[in-house]
Enzyme design. Structure first.
Site, short mmCIF file in Angstrom:
data_model
loop_
_atom_site.label_atom_id
_atom_site.label_comp_id
_atom_site.label_asym_id
_atom_site.label_seq_id
_atom_site.Cartn_x
_atom_site.Cartn_y
_atom_site.Cartn_z
N GLU A 1 29.91 4.62 11.83
CA GLU A 1 29.99 5.86 12.62
C GLU A 1 29.47 5.63 14.04
OE1 GLU A 1 31.07 8.76 12.80
OE2 GLU A 1 30.95 9.91 10.94
N ASP A 2 30.05 6.35 15.00
CA ASP A 2 29.51 6.31 16.36
C ASP A 2 28.15 7.01 16.42
OD1 ASP A 2 30.62 8.83 15.87
OD2 ASP A 2 31.82 8.90 17.70
N ASP B 1 25.10 13.27 13.69
CA ASP B 1 24.47 14.42 14.35
C ASP B 1 24.00 15.41 13.28
OD1 ASP B 1 23.72 16.31 16.25
OD2 ASP B 1 25.75 17.07 16.53
N ARG C 1 35.65 6.88 26.65
CA ARG C 1 35.43 6.02 25.48
C ARG C 1 35.32 4.55 25.86
NH1 ARG C 1 36.37 8.92 20.74
NH2 ARG C 1 38.17 10.30 20.75
N PHE D 1 23.57 14.45 25.04
CA PHE D 1 24.98 14.20 24.79
C PHE D 1 25.38 12.84 25.34
CE2 PHE D 1 29.54 14.40 25.34
CZ PHE D 1 29.93 14.90 24.10
P1 IMP Z 1 28.35 15.51 12.68
O1 IMP Z 1 27.27 14.53 12.30
O2 IMP Z 1 29.26 15.89 11.56
O3 IMP Z 1 27.74 16.73 13.33
O4 IMP Z 1 29.34 14.96 13.77
C1 IMP Z 1 29.26 13.79 14.39
C2 IMP Z 1 30.54 13.61 15.19
O5 IMP Z 1 30.59 14.49 16.33
C3 IMP Z 1 30.53 12.20 15.76
O6 IMP Z 1 31.17 11.30 14.90
C4 IMP Z 1 31.22 12.38 17.10
O7 IMP Z 1 32.62 12.22 16.94
C5 IMP Z 1 30.91 13.79 17.53
N1 IMP Z 1 29.72 13.80 18.43
C6 IMP Z 1 28.49 14.24 18.11
N2 IMP Z 1 27.63 14.05 19.14
C7 IMP Z 1 28.33 13.48 20.14
C8 IMP Z 1 27.95 13.01 21.46
O8 IMP Z 1 26.79 13.06 21.91
N3 IMP Z 1 28.97 12.46 22.20
C9 IMP Z 1 30.25 12.36 21.74
N4 IMP Z 1 30.62 12.76 20.50
C10 IMP Z 1 29.67 13.32 19.69
MG MG Z 2 32.98 10.49 14.84
#
Ligand code: IMP
Ligand code: MG
Length: 185
Positions: A94-95, A98, A160, A147
């Site tokens: 995962e990138d 959150d 990206r 962010f």
């Molecule tokens: P979550 O953990 O389900 O809330 O979502 C995480 C996803 O939201 C990540 O895989 C990203 O694609 C996107 N995301 C969350 N924070 C950021 C950020 O700071 N920059 C860019 N994308 C983000």
């Molecule tokens: Mg993602």
């Protein structure tokens, strides 16, 4: 907060070190081989570097999620895996983790398919807004509540391809998604 300029969070060199450390940890944990499952699109640069830094047998596969609505925590699979992960050691790539909602959904999917184990590698772990009590097993950076852009992370498809991670102002980007284009490129 209003930032005219994005701020450098991690240089190419700092990212390289973090990826090397994560790769060493995965190689040690999964010495019999691993399926690296990349969550598109944000994890692509991380995956590409990781796959060349591990020294174990690796298979790579991809899946993609979409949110039901912009601000919804509910996600669905829009691209599925090609391989059968039954009985395999899997690490989700995962990138950023959150809220953990995406991760919760993906862990459920992979367990349902009887993966022998499911680990999680996150380039960034931002715990401040976690909703599900999930922690990645391998973490590049413990991230502050900011962010991020670059090295896969986007705003509306932009930024990206930066080779580094920067912190941006979502308020500014909401007004003008191209706000940082001239500064960063
Ligand atoms: P979550 O953990 O389900 O809330 O979502 C995480 C996803 O939201 C990540 O895989 C990203 O694609 C996107 N995301 C969350 N924070 C950021 C950020 O700071 N920059 C860019 N994308 C983000
Ligand atoms: Mg993602």
């Amino acid at each position: 907060m209003n930032r005219a300029d994005p701020e450098l969070y991690a240089s190419r060199e700092a990212i390289k070190q973090a990826v090397g450390r994560v790769a060493a940890e995965i190689s040690q944990q999964c010495s019999d081989g691993v399926v690296l499952v990349s969550v598109l699109k944000g994890s692509l640069p991380f995956l590409a570097d990781l796959v060349r830094a591990v020294d174990i047998e690796v298979e790579v596969d991809f899946l993609a999620l979409s949110r039901f609505a912009a601000d919804s925590g509910r996600v669905r699979l829009v691209k599925d895996l090609d391989c059968d992960v039954g009985g395999r050691e899997v690490v989700l790539v995962e990138d950023i983790v959150d809220t953990g909602l995406s991760l919760g959904y993906l862990m459920g999917e992979l367990r349902r398919r009887s993966a022998a184990s499911v680990g999680v590698a996150a380039l960034l772990n931002r715990s401040a807004r976690r909703i599900l009590p999930l922690e990645p097993d391998y973490v590049g950076f413990e991230a502050p509540d900011e962010f991020f852009l670059g090295y896969g992370l986007d705003w509306d498809g932009r930024y990206r391809n930066l080779d580094r991670l920067v912190i941006g102002d979502p308020g500014l980007l909401a007004d003008d998604p191209d706000a940082y284009v001239r500064i960063l490129y």
